[in-house]
Design a protein around this motif. Structure first.
Motif, PDB file in Angstrom:
ATOM      1  N   ASP A 157       2.764  10.600  -9.207  1.00 16.11           N
ATOM      2  CA  ASP A 157       2.194  10.382 -10.537  1.00 16.11           C
ATOM      3  C   ASP A 157       3.108   9.527 -11.418  1.00 16.11           C
ATOM      4  O   ASP A 157       3.383   9.866 -12.564  1.00 16.11           O
ATOM      5  CB  ASP A 157       1.866  11.723 -11.202  1.00 16.11           C
ATOM      6  N   LEU A 158       3.582   8.413 -10.857  1.00  9.92           N
ATOM      7  CA  LEU A 158       4.469   7.511 -11.592  1.00  9.92           C
ATOM      8  C   LEU A 158       3.654   6.541 -12.435  1.00  9.92           C
ATOM      9  O   LEU A 158       2.589   6.071 -12.015  1.00  9.92           O
ATOM     10  CB  LEU A 158       5.330   6.701 -10.616  1.00  9.92           C
ATOM     11  N   GLU A 159       4.111   6.239 -13.632  1.00 12.02           N
ATOM     12  CA  GLU A 159       3.453   5.279 -14.509  1.00 12.02           C
ATOM     13  C   GLU A 159       3.850   3.847 -14.145  1.00 12.02           C
ATOM     14  O   GLU A 159       3.077   2.927 -14.299  1.00 12.02           O
ATOM     15  CB  GLU A 159       3.828   5.543 -15.971  1.00 12.02           C
ATOM     16  N   ALA A 185      -8.002  10.078  -5.844  1.00 14.37           N
ATOM     17  CA  ALA A 185      -7.243   9.034  -5.165  1.00 14.37           C
ATOM     18  C   ALA A 185      -5.971   9.671  -4.611  1.00 14.37           C
ATOM     19  O   ALA A 185      -5.256  10.359  -5.345  1.00 14.37           O
ATOM     20  CB  ALA A 185      -6.897   7.911  -6.134  1.00 14.37           C
ATOM     21  N   MET A 186      -5.727   9.475  -3.359  1.00  9.67           N
ATOM     22  CA  MET A 186      -4.527  10.012  -2.702  1.00  9.67           C
ATOM     23  C   MET A 186      -4.423  11.528  -2.899  1.00  9.67           C
ATOM     24  O   MET A 186      -3.367  12.062  -3.185  1.00  9.67           O
ATOM     25  CB  MET A 186      -3.267   9.316  -3.222  1.00  9.67           C
ATOM     26  N   LYS A 187      -5.551  12.217  -2.786  1.00  7.44           N
ATOM     27  CA  LYS A 187      -5.652  13.667  -2.903  1.00  7.44           C
ATOM     28  C   LYS A 187      -5.304  14.203  -4.292  1.00  7.44           C
ATOM     29  O   LYS A 187      -5.012  15.367  -4.462  1.00  7.44           O
ATOM     30  CB  LYS A 187      -4.805  14.361  -1.838  1.00  7.44           C
ATOM     31  N   LEU A 188      -5.338  13.324  -5.288  1.00  3.84           N
ATOM     32  CA  LEU A 188      -5.120  13.722  -6.679  1.00  3.84           C
ATOM     33  C   LEU A 188      -6.385  13.428  -7.468  1.00  3.84           C
ATOM     34  O   LEU A 188      -7.041  12.409  -7.258  1.00  3.84           O
ATOM     35  CB  LEU A 188      -3.957  12.948  -7.303  1.00  3.84           C
ATOM     36  N   MET A 189      -6.738  14.339  -8.378  1.00  2.00           N
ATOM     37  CA  MET A 189      -7.903  14.139  -9.236  1.00  2.00           C
ATOM     38  C   MET A 189      -7.450  13.524 -10.558  1.00  2.00           C
ATOM     39  O   MET A 189      -6.560  14.049 -11.212  1.00  2.00           O
ATOM     40  CB  MET A 189      -8.610  15.469  -9.505  1.00  2.00           C
ATOM     41  N   LEU A 235      12.927 -10.558  -3.585  1.00  2.00           N
ATOM     42  CA  LEU A 235      11.616 -10.506  -4.208  1.00  2.00           C
ATOM     43  C   LEU A 235      11.501  -9.222  -5.009  1.00  2.00           C
ATOM     44  O   LEU A 235      11.747  -8.137  -4.496  1.00  2.00           O
ATOM     45  CB  LEU A 235      10.509 -10.535  -3.131  1.00  2.00           C
ATOM     46  N   ARG A 236      11.156  -9.350  -6.286  1.00  2.00           N
ATOM     47  CA  ARG A 236      11.017  -8.187  -7.154  1.00  2.00           C
ATOM     48  C   ARG A 236       9.544  -8.027  -7.519  1.00  2.00           C
ATOM     49  O   ARG A 236       8.901  -8.963  -7.949  1.00  2.00           O
ATOM     50  CB  ARG A 236      11.836  -8.355  -8.421  1.00  2.00           C
ATOM     51  N   VAL A 237       9.032  -6.795  -7.324  1.00  3.21           N
ATOM     52  CA  VAL A 237       7.641  -6.494  -7.631  1.00  3.21           C
ATOM     53  C   VAL A 237       7.613  -5.282  -8.547  1.00  3.21           C
ATOM     54  O   VAL A 237       8.294  -4.288  -8.302  1.00  3.21           O
ATOM     55  CB  VAL A 237       6.833  -6.186  -6.346  1.00  3.21           C
ATOM     56  N   ARG A 238       6.805  -5.368  -9.615  1.00  5.37           N
ATOM     57  CA  ARG A 238       6.650  -4.247 -10.539  1.00  5.37           C
ATOM     58  C   ARG A 238       5.203  -3.774 -10.469  1.00  5.37           C
ATOM     59  O   ARG A 238       4.284  -4.552 -10.568  1.00  5.37           O
ATOM     60  CB  ARG A 238       6.976  -4.652 -11.966  1.00  5.37           C
ATOM     61  N   PHE A 239       5.035  -2.461 -10.289  1.00  6.51           N
ATOM     62  CA  PHE A 239       3.730  -1.833 -10.278  1.00  6.51           C
ATOM     63  C   PHE A 239       3.618  -1.033 -11.560  1.00  6.51           C
ATOM     64  O   PHE A 239       4.542  -0.323 -11.922  1.00  6.51           O
ATOM     65  CB  PHE A 239       3.589  -0.875  -9.086  1.00  6.51           C
ATOM     66  N   ARG A 240       2.484  -1.152 -12.246  1.00 14.66           N
ATOM     67  CA  ARG A 240       2.283  -0.426 -13.486  1.00 14.66           C
ATOM     68  C   ARG A 240       0.888   0.171 -13.481  1.00 14.66           C
ATOM     69  O   ARG A 240      -0.094  -0.515 -13.217  1.00 14.66           O
ATOM     70  CB  ARG A 240       2.439  -1.360 -14.680  1.00 14.66           C
ATOM     71  N   LYS A 241       0.814   1.470 -13.784  1.00  8.55           N
ATOM     72  CA  LYS A 241      -0.464   2.174 -13.827  1.00  8.55           C
ATOM     73  C   LYS A 241      -1.174   1.825 -15.122  1.00  8.55           C
ATOM     74  O   LYS A 241      -0.574   1.799 -16.179  1.00  8.55           O
ATOM     75  CB  LYS A 241      -0.181   3.676 -13.773  1.00  8.55           C
ATOM     76  N   ARG A 242      -2.474   1.573 -15.030  1.00  6.32           N
ATOM     77  CA  ARG A 242      -3.268   1.241 -16.202  1.00  6.32           C
ATOM     78  C   ARG A 242      -4.175   2.423 -16.509  1.00  6.32           C
ATOM     79  O   ARG A 242      -4.834   2.943 -15.634  1.00  6.32           O
ATOM     80  CB  ARG A 242      -4.103   0.011 -15.929  1.00  6.32           C
ATOM     81  N   ALA A 243      -4.235   2.832 -17.769  1.00  9.18           N
ATOM     82  CA  ALA A 243      -5.089   3.951 -18.188  1.00  9.18           C
ATOM     83  C   ALA A 243      -6.537   3.512 -18.236  1.00  9.18           C
ATOM     84  O   ALA A 243      -6.843   2.344 -18.434  1.00  9.18           O
ATOM     85  CB  ALA A 243      -4.646   4.455 -19.561  1.00  9.18           C
ATOM     86  N   LYS A 284       0.833  -1.210   0.000  1.00 11.25           N
ATOM     87  CA  LYS A 284       0.000   0.000   0.000  1.00 11.25           C
ATOM     88  C   LYS A 284       0.866   1.257   0.000  1.00 11.25           C
ATOM     89  O   LYS A 284       0.543   2.244  -0.655  1.00 11.25           O
ATOM     90  CB  LYS A 284      -0.936   0.000   1.204  1.00 11.25           C
ATOM     91  N   ARG A 285       1.965   1.222   0.725  1.00  7.96           N
ATOM     92  CA  ARG A 285       2.881   2.378   0.771  1.00  7.96           C
ATOM     93  C   ARG A 285       3.479   2.629  -0.613  1.00  7.96           C
ATOM     94  O   ARG A 285       3.543   3.786  -1.064  1.00  7.96           O
ATOM     95  CB  ARG A 285       3.997   2.128   1.791  1.00  7.96           C
ATOM     96  N   PHE A 286       3.860   1.574  -1.321  1.00 10.42           N
ATOM     97  CA  PHE A 286       4.413   1.738  -2.668  1.00 10.42           C
ATOM     98  C   PHE A 286       3.361   2.303  -3.625  1.00 10.42           C
ATOM     99  O   PHE A 286       3.653   3.174  -4.444  1.00 10.42           O
ATOM    100  CB  PHE A 286       4.970   0.420  -3.205  1.00 10.42           C
ATOM    101  N   LEU A 287       2.129   1.799  -3.513  1.00  8.76           N
ATOM    102  CA  LEU A 287       1.059   2.315  -4.367  1.00  8.76           C
ATOM    103  C   LEU A 287       0.781   3.786  -4.057  1.00  8.76           C
ATOM    104  O   LEU A 287       0.532   4.584  -4.960  1.00  8.76           O
ATOM    105  CB  LEU A 287      -0.205   1.484  -4.195  1.00  8.76           C
ATOM    106  N   ALA A 288       0.839   4.150  -2.784  1.00 10.77           N
ATOM    107  CA  ALA A 288       0.635   5.551  -2.402  1.00 10.77           C
ATOM    108  C   ALA A 288       1.752   6.429  -2.966  1.00 10.77           C
ATOM    109  O   ALA A 288       1.498   7.544  -3.441  1.00 10.77           O
ATOM    110  CB  ALA A 288       0.581   5.680  -0.879  1.00 10.77           C
ATOM    111  N   LEU A 289       2.978   5.937  -2.958  1.00 12.98           N
ATOM    112  CA  LEU A 289       4.096   6.690  -3.537  1.00 12.98           C
ATOM    113  C   LEU A 289       3.906   6.893  -5.035  1.00 12.98           C
ATOM    114  O   LEU A 289       4.176   7.978  -5.562  1.00 12.98           O
ATOM    115  CB  LEU A 289       5.424   5.972  -3.285  1.00 12.98           C
ATOM    116  N   MET A 290       3.420   5.862  -5.713  1.00  6.53           N
ATOM    117  CA  MET A 290       3.170   5.987  -7.153  1.00  6.53           C
ATOM    118  C   MET A 290       2.137   7.072  -7.420  1.00  6.53           C
ATOM    119  O   MET A 290       2.324   7.906  -8.300  1.00  6.53           O
ATOM    120  CB  MET A 290       2.659   4.665  -7.733  1.00  6.53           C
ATOM    121  N   ALA A 291       1.059   7.056  -6.643  1.00  6.51           N
ATOM    122  CA  ALA A 291      -0.003   8.049  -6.841  1.00  6.51           C
ATOM    123  C   ALA A 291       0.501   9.444  -6.483  1.00  6.51           C
ATOM    124  O   ALA A 291       0.249  10.407  -7.214  1.00  6.51           O
ATOM    125  CB  ALA A 291      -1.225   7.690  -6.001  1.00  6.51           C
ATOM    126  N   GLU A 292       1.220   9.547  -5.388  1.00  7.35           N
ATOM    127  CA  GLU A 292       1.711  10.850  -4.926  1.00  7.35           C
ATOM    128  C   GLU A 292       2.636  11.509  -5.946  1.00  7.35           C
ATOM    129  O   GLU A 292       2.590  12.712  -6.148  1.00  7.35           O
ATOM    130  CB  GLU A 292       2.445  10.671  -3.593  1.00  7.35           C
TER     131      GLU A 292
END
Length: 151
Positions: free
Chosen positions: A17-19, A108-112, A28-36, A7-15
Motif C-alpha cells: 500500500d505504498l503511495e 487489485a493484488m488481493k486488496l480491496m 535508469l531512475r523510475v518513479r511510481f506514484r499512486k493516483r487517487a 509489473k513486479r514493482f507495481l505489485a510491490l506497491m500494491a502489496e
C-alpha cells in the motif's frame, strides 16, 4: 527495464500500500506514484456516451462546465458494485450520494480499494457490472452534482 520488472514493482506497491516508490537500476531512475480516484468531466458536457470511454483526459481545468462527472478506475482490477455477493449494491442509478461515500470497490493484488464520491450529487449512469475486470481509466459511473437538491 523489462516489463516483468515494472509489473513486479507495481505489485510491490500494491502489496505494501505504498503511495510512491522510486527505483534506480543501471543508471535508469523510475518513479511510481499512486493516483487517487477522482471525478473527471464528461467531454460532451451532456449525458455519458460511448465516446467518453478510453484513456482519461489530461488533468486540468474542465472550463467549469456543469454536468455529469465520470468516475474512472484509478487502477487495473476487478470492480464490485456491492460489499459482498449477497448484499445490495453500494449505489444505483438515481441514488443521491455524498462526498466520501463508497460507490464501488476495485480488487487489485488481493486488496480491496474503495472508490469514493468526490462530491455530492446523483448517480446518473453505471458503466460496470459486478465482478467485471476494469482497466486504468475505464468508466465506472457518472455523478451529476447539479442534481443534488437535498440536505
Amino acid at each position: 527495464m523489462a516489463d516483468d520488472e515494472l509489473k513486479r514493482f507495481l505489485a510491490l506497491m500494491a502489496e505494501h500500500d505504498l503511495e510512491e516508490m522510486e527505483v534506480e537500476q543501471a543508471g535508469l531512475r523510475v518513479r511510481f506514484r499512486k493516483r487517487a480516484a477522482r471525478a473527471l468531466p464528461v467531454t460532451s458536457g451532456g449525458p455519458p456516451s460511448e465516446a467518453d470511454g478510453g484513456a482519461p483526459p489530461a488533468t486540468g481545468d474542465s472550463g467549469g462546465a456543469p454536468g455529469p462527472r465520470v468516475m474512472r478506475a484509478p487502477i487495473v482490477g476487478t470492480a464490485y458494485r456491492a460489499p459482498a455477493p449477497d448484499q445490495a449494491p453500494f449505489v444505483e442509478v438515481g441514488a443521491r450520494v455524498r462526498k466520501g461515500q463508497v460507490l464501488c470497490l476495485i480488487e487489485a493484488m488481493k486488496l480491496m480499494h474503495e472508490i469514493d464520491a468526490e462530491e455530492d450529487g446523483t448517480v446518473v449512469a453505471i458503466f460496470i457490472e459486478n465482478g467485471q475486470a476494469v482497466e486504468y481509466g475505464e468508466r465506472l459511473l457518472a455523478i451529476d452534482p447539479a442534481r443534488d437538491s437535498g440536505p
